[in-house]
Design a protein around this motif. Structure first.
Motif, PDB file in Angstrom:
ATOM      1  N   GLN A   1      -9.814 -20.319  -1.384  1.00  0.00           N
ATOM      2  CA  GLN A   1      -8.574 -20.811  -1.364  1.00  0.00           C
ATOM      3  C   GLN A   1      -8.538 -22.270  -1.321  1.00  0.00           C
ATOM      4  OE1 GLN A   1      -6.402 -19.146  -2.606  1.00  0.00           O
ATOM      5  NE2 GLN A   1      -6.421 -17.118  -1.884  1.00  0.00           N
ATOM      6  N   MET A   2      -7.568 -22.715  -1.985  1.00  0.00           N
ATOM      7  CA  MET A   2      -7.151 -24.214  -1.715  1.00  0.00           C
ATOM      8  C   MET A   2      -6.644 -24.596  -0.488  1.00  0.00           C
ATOM      9  SD  MET A   2      -4.613 -26.398  -4.471  1.00  0.00           S
ATOM     10  CE  MET A   2      -3.174 -26.121  -3.554  1.00  0.00           C
ATOM     11  N   GLY A   3      -7.403 -25.779   0.142  1.00  0.00           N
ATOM     12  CA  GLY A   3      -6.922 -26.055   1.511  1.00  0.00           C
ATOM     13  C   GLY A   3      -7.422 -25.420   2.511  1.00  0.00           C
ATOM     14  N   THR A   4      -8.706 -24.859   2.336  1.00  0.00           N
ATOM     15  CA  THR A   4      -9.328 -24.157   3.332  1.00  0.00           C
ATOM     16  C   THR A   4     -10.856 -24.661   3.397  1.00  0.00           C
ATOM     17  OG1 THR A   4     -10.302 -22.375   1.843  1.00  0.00           O
ATOM     18  CG2 THR A   4      -8.072 -22.034   2.893  1.00  0.00           C
ATOM     19  N   VAL A   5     -11.282 -24.421   4.457  1.00  0.00           N
ATOM     20  CA  VAL A   5     -12.966 -24.475   4.726  1.00  0.00           C
ATOM     21  C   VAL A   5     -13.806 -23.457   4.923  1.00  0.00           C
ATOM     22  CG1 VAL A   5     -14.355 -25.719   6.545  1.00  0.00           C
ATOM     23  CG2 VAL A   5     -12.056 -26.466   6.191  1.00  0.00           C
ATOM     24  N   LYS A   6     -14.734 -23.368   4.004  1.00  0.00           N
ATOM     25  CA  LYS A   6     -15.826 -22.259   4.066  1.00  0.00           C
ATOM     26  C   LYS A   6     -17.012 -22.783   4.564  1.00  0.00           C
ATOM     27  CE  LYS A   6     -14.951 -18.908   0.441  1.00  0.00           C
ATOM     28  NZ  LYS A   6     -14.936 -17.775   1.253  1.00  0.00           N
ATOM     29  N   THR A   7     -17.616 -21.880   5.440  1.00  0.00           N
ATOM     30  CA  THR A   7     -18.902 -22.494   5.941  1.00  0.00           C
ATOM     31  C   THR A   7     -20.001 -21.742   5.158  1.00  0.00           C
ATOM     32  OG1 THR A   7     -18.143 -22.652   7.964  1.00  0.00           O
ATOM     33  CG2 THR A   7     -20.365 -22.389   8.132  1.00  0.00           C
TER      34      THR A   7
ATOM     35  N   GLY B   1     -25.177 -20.677  -5.258  1.00  0.00           N
ATOM     36  CA  GLY B   1     -24.237 -20.464  -5.794  1.00  0.00           C
ATOM     37  C   GLY B   1     -23.386 -21.473  -6.382  1.00  0.00           C
ATOM     38  N   ILE B   2     -22.219 -21.136  -7.081  1.00  0.00           N
ATOM     39  CA  ILE B   2     -21.586 -22.130  -7.870  1.00  0.00           C
ATOM     40  C   ILE B   2     -20.055 -22.314  -7.525  1.00  0.00           C
ATOM     41  CG2 ILE B   2     -20.988 -22.752 -10.135  1.00  0.00           C
ATOM     42  CD1 ILE B   2     -23.254 -21.089 -11.434  1.00  0.00           C
ATOM     43  N   LEU B   3     -19.707 -23.540  -7.043  1.00  0.00           N
ATOM     44  CA  LEU B   3     -18.280 -23.789  -6.657  1.00  0.00           C
ATOM     45  C   LEU B   3     -17.591 -24.140  -8.042  1.00  0.00           C
ATOM     46  CD1 LEU B   3     -18.617 -26.130  -3.673  1.00  0.00           C
ATOM     47  CD2 LEU B   3     -18.427 -23.369  -3.789  1.00  0.00           C
ATOM     48  N   VAL B   4     -16.227 -23.859  -8.344  1.00  0.00           N
ATOM     49  CA  VAL B   4     -15.496 -24.304  -9.636  1.00  0.00           C
ATOM     50  C   VAL B   4     -14.557 -25.038  -8.901  1.00  0.00           C
ATOM     51  CG1 VAL B   4     -14.297 -23.344 -11.436  1.00  0.00           C
ATOM     52  CG2 VAL B   4     -16.274 -22.117 -10.457  1.00  0.00           C
ATOM     53  N   THR B   5     -14.175 -26.047  -9.773  1.00  0.00           N
ATOM     54  CA  THR B   5     -12.863 -26.807  -9.437  1.00  0.00           C
ATOM     55  C   THR B   5     -11.774 -26.532 -10.289  1.00  0.00           C
ATOM     56  OG1 THR B   5     -13.648 -28.546 -11.169  1.00  0.00           O
ATOM     57  CG2 THR B   5     -14.446 -28.977  -8.950  1.00  0.00           C
ATOM     58  N   HIS B   6     -12.071 -26.204 -11.465  1.00  0.00           N
ATOM     59  CA  HIS B   6     -10.869 -25.828 -12.298  1.00  0.00           C
ATOM     60  C   HIS B   6     -11.451 -25.300 -13.820  1.00  0.00           C
ATOM     61  CE1 HIS B   6     -11.307 -29.976 -13.760  1.00  0.00           C
ATOM     62  NE2 HIS B   6     -10.453 -29.936 -14.832  1.00  0.00           N
ATOM     63  N   GLU B   7     -10.727 -24.795 -14.411  1.00  0.00           N
ATOM     64  CA  GLU B   7     -10.890 -24.003 -15.855  1.00  0.00           C
ATOM     65  C   GLU B   7     -11.227 -24.829 -17.002  1.00  0.00           C
ATOM     66  OE1 GLU B   7      -8.198 -23.911 -14.088  1.00  0.00           O
ATOM     67  OE2 GLU B   7      -6.359 -23.626 -15.797  1.00  0.00           O
ATOM     68  N   HIS B   8     -10.894 -26.213 -16.915  1.00  0.00           N
ATOM     69  CA  HIS B   8     -11.050 -26.960 -18.003  1.00  0.00           C
ATOM     70  C   HIS B   8     -12.556 -26.754 -18.559  1.00  0.00           C
ATOM     71  CE1 HIS B   8      -7.378 -29.465 -17.464  1.00  0.00           C
ATOM     72  NE2 HIS B   8      -7.238 -28.555 -17.942  1.00  0.00           N
TER      73      HIS B   8
ATOM     74  N   ILE C   1     -15.146 -17.139 -19.633  1.00  0.00           N
ATOM     75  CA  ILE C   1     -16.582 -17.180 -18.883  1.00  0.00           C
ATOM     76  C   ILE C   1     -17.444 -15.937 -19.264  1.00  0.00           C
ATOM     77  CG2 ILE C   1     -16.135 -19.123 -17.428  1.00  0.00           C
ATOM     78  CD1 ILE C   1     -15.902 -16.867 -15.464  1.00  0.00           C
ATOM     79  N   GLY C   2     -16.850 -14.890 -19.972  1.00  0.00           N
ATOM     80  CA  GLY C   2     -17.190 -13.450 -20.225  1.00  0.00           C
ATOM     81  C   GLY C   2     -17.338 -12.715 -18.607  1.00  0.00           C
ATOM     82  N   ASP C   3     -17.889 -11.426 -18.932  1.00  0.00           N
ATOM     83  CA  ASP C   3     -17.883 -10.665 -17.668  1.00  0.00           C
ATOM     84  C   ASP C   3     -18.642 -11.218 -16.634  1.00  0.00           C
ATOM     85  OD1 ASP C   3     -16.011  -8.871 -18.785  1.00  0.00           O
ATOM     86  OD2 ASP C   3     -17.400  -7.787 -19.743  1.00  0.00           O
ATOM     87  N   ILE C   4     -18.272 -11.133 -15.315  1.00  0.00           N
ATOM     88  CA  ILE C   4     -19.036 -11.594 -14.314  1.00  0.00           C
ATOM     89  C   ILE C   4     -18.903 -10.312 -13.343  1.00  0.00           C
ATOM     90  CG2 ILE C   4     -19.027 -12.855 -12.064  1.00  0.00           C
ATOM     91  CD1 ILE C   4     -19.427 -14.673 -14.719  1.00  0.00           C
ATOM     92  N   PRO C   5     -19.855  -9.705 -12.792  1.00  0.00           N
ATOM     93  CA  PRO C   5     -19.997  -8.620 -12.000  1.00  0.00           C
ATOM     94  C   PRO C   5     -19.279  -8.744 -10.687  1.00  0.00           C
ATOM     95  CG  PRO C   5     -21.847  -9.254 -12.776  1.00  0.00           C
ATOM     96  CD  PRO C   5     -21.472 -10.249 -13.203  1.00  0.00           C
ATOM     97  N   THR C   6     -18.353  -7.727 -10.119  1.00  0.00           N
ATOM     98  CA  THR C   6     -17.407  -8.129  -9.243  1.00  0.00           C
ATOM     99  C   THR C   6     -18.220  -8.761  -7.875  1.00  0.00           C
ATOM    100  OG1 THR C   6     -16.489  -6.265  -9.936  1.00  0.00           O
ATOM    101  CG2 THR C   6     -15.787  -6.876  -7.605  1.00  0.00           C
ATOM    102  N   GLU C   7     -19.342  -8.041  -7.771  1.00  0.00           N
ATOM    103  CA  GLU C   7     -20.126  -8.552  -6.458  1.00  0.00           C
ATOM    104  C   GLU C   7     -20.533 -10.343  -6.611  1.00  0.00           C
ATOM    105  OE1 GLU C   7     -21.111  -6.296  -8.588  1.00  0.00           O
ATOM    106  OE2 GLU C   7     -23.343  -6.719  -9.000  1.00  0.00           O
ATOM    107  N   GLN C   8     -20.465 -10.747  -7.685  1.00  0.00           N
ATOM    108  CA  GLN C   8     -20.716 -12.118  -7.752  1.00  0.00           C
ATOM    109  C   GLN C   8     -19.238 -12.950  -7.741  1.00  0.00           C
ATOM    110  OE1 GLN C   8     -23.893 -11.377 -11.161  1.00  0.00           O
ATOM    111  NE2 GLN C   8     -23.351 -13.670 -11.030  1.00  0.00           N
ATOM    112  N   LYS C   9     -18.226 -12.188  -7.765  1.00  0.00           N
ATOM    113  CA  LYS C   9     -17.182 -13.116  -7.644  1.00  0.00           C
ATOM    114  C   LYS C   9     -16.316 -13.317  -6.089  1.00  0.00           C
ATOM    115  CE  LYS C   9     -14.930 -11.574 -11.951  1.00  0.00           C
ATOM    116  NZ  LYS C   9     -13.980 -10.974 -12.556  1.00  0.00           N
ATOM    117  N   PHE C  10     -16.099 -14.650  -5.888  1.00  0.00           N
ATOM    118  CA  PHE C  10     -15.654 -14.852  -4.532  1.00  0.00           C
ATOM    119  C   PHE C  10     -14.357 -15.863  -4.650  1.00  0.00           C
ATOM    120  CE2 PHE C  10     -19.954 -13.614  -3.691  1.00  0.00           C
ATOM    121  CZ  PHE C  10     -20.037 -12.781  -2.618  1.00  0.00           C
TER     122      PHE C  10
ATOM    123  N   ASN D   1     -10.781 -20.346  -6.552  1.00  0.00           N
ATOM    124  CA  ASN D   1      -9.500 -19.687  -6.059  1.00  0.00           C
ATOM    125  C   ASN D   1      -8.785 -18.685  -7.003  1.00  0.00           C
ATOM    126  OD1 ASN D   1      -7.673 -21.308  -7.882  1.00  0.00           O
ATOM    127  ND2 ASN D   1      -7.846 -23.158  -6.778  1.00  0.00           N
ATOM    128  N   GLU D   2      -7.790 -18.056  -6.732  1.00  0.00           N
ATOM    129  CA  GLU D   2      -7.353 -16.949  -7.335  1.00  0.00           C
ATOM    130  C   GLU D   2      -6.863 -17.354  -8.635  1.00  0.00           C
ATOM    131  OE1 GLU D   2      -4.905 -14.675  -4.575  1.00  0.00           O
ATOM    132  OE2 GLU D   2      -6.483 -14.119  -3.334  1.00  0.00           O
TER     133      GLU D   2
END
Ligand SMILES: [Zn+2]
Ligand SMILES: [Zn+2]
Length: 264
Positions: free
Chosen positions: A104-110, A53-60, A92-101, A81-82
């Protein structure tokens, strides 16, 4: 086994960070072209096919230039985040919905054996956030692209085993340099980037007994130099009674050469 990581590329020309555990193989940001990213992976003897997977920090653009291409090619889930998702629309072009997660800022994901904590920074993007990686009691912090390091951020990142920490510019080089005044003002502002001196001051507050390695990151190509960043940070820390080399070491990062894959 522990976490392994590499700062694949760092600086205004493109950023990418790699982190893996036995059950994860994650990219944070993809700020270089797909081809360049493949080269960087080769240099650390990894294959992008193994990514989970890929995590994103911001859109720059220096953080998402290759994001769409890579996510589509390797069918990778993207986490952002949203507000960042909205800001990336059309970039970034079209990303299939099933690849979009949504992460949220300030949360923990396992992610299997890895807990990832997101936290907000102060930067002129929609909702910029960076990450703390927790694995078997170890803590790895990634923080760049912030105008300053607040007490809230310090509380979240303190006493990490490893810091990848912004040391963007030398204030004098920036002031004397050729950038237009509005760009200079932006970089120096509370929503710009951390200077060498401010990196040293913030690090003095967050270095703890566990801290073993600090990577100085997101260095400006025009307003900084590796030796200068290292020297400034070392001097500021020394003024606070913290001696580089005693308990922890400082490492460089590079816009084109990945840091050696290292254990936390
Ligand atoms: Zn950046
Ligand atoms: Zn940025």
């Amino acid at each position: 086994m522990s976490i392994r990581f590499s700062v694949l590329a760092s600086g205004s020309t493109g950023n990418a960070f790699y982190v893996e555990t036995d059950r994860n193989s994650l990219l944070v940001d993809a700020g270089l072209s797909g081809k360049q990213m493949e080269q960087l992976f080769k240099q650390i003897e990894r294959d992008m096919k193994q990514l989970s997977g890929i995590l994103v920090t911001h859109e720059h653009s220096d953080h998402i230039k290759g994001l769409g291409v890579i996510a589509r090619k390797y069918k990778l889930p993207i986490y952002a985040n949203e507000k960042t998702w909205r800001a990336m629309e059309g970039l970034i072009g079209d990303i299939p919905t099933e690849q979009k997660f949504v992460f949220q800022m300030g949360t923990v994901k396992t992610f299997g054996d890895l807990d990832i904590e997101s936290f907000g920074v102060s930067h002129d993007a929609a909702e910029p956030m960076f990450y703390v990686f927790h694995h078997e009691g170890k803590k790895l912090v990634l923080i760049t692209d912030t105008g300053y390091v607040s007490d809230r951020m310090k509380g979240i990142i303190k006493n990490a085993d490893v810091f990848v920490f912004e040391s963007n510019h030398d204030v004098e080089m920036l002031r004397m340099g050729h950038y237009p005044w509005n760009i200079k003002r932006r970089i120096l502002s509370d929503v710009g980037h951390v200077s060498n001196e401010d990196a040293g001051l913030a690090l003095a507050d967050v270095i703890g007994d566990n801290t073993k390695r600090i990577y100085l990151a997101h260095l400006s190509q025009d307003n900084n130099m590796k030796d200068l960043a290292r020297m400034s940070v070392t001097q500021v820390l020394a003024s606070k009674g913290i001696i580089v080399g005693e308990q922890f070491d400082l490492y460089d990062t590079d816009p084109k050469i990945p840091t050696k894959l290292a254990y936390v």
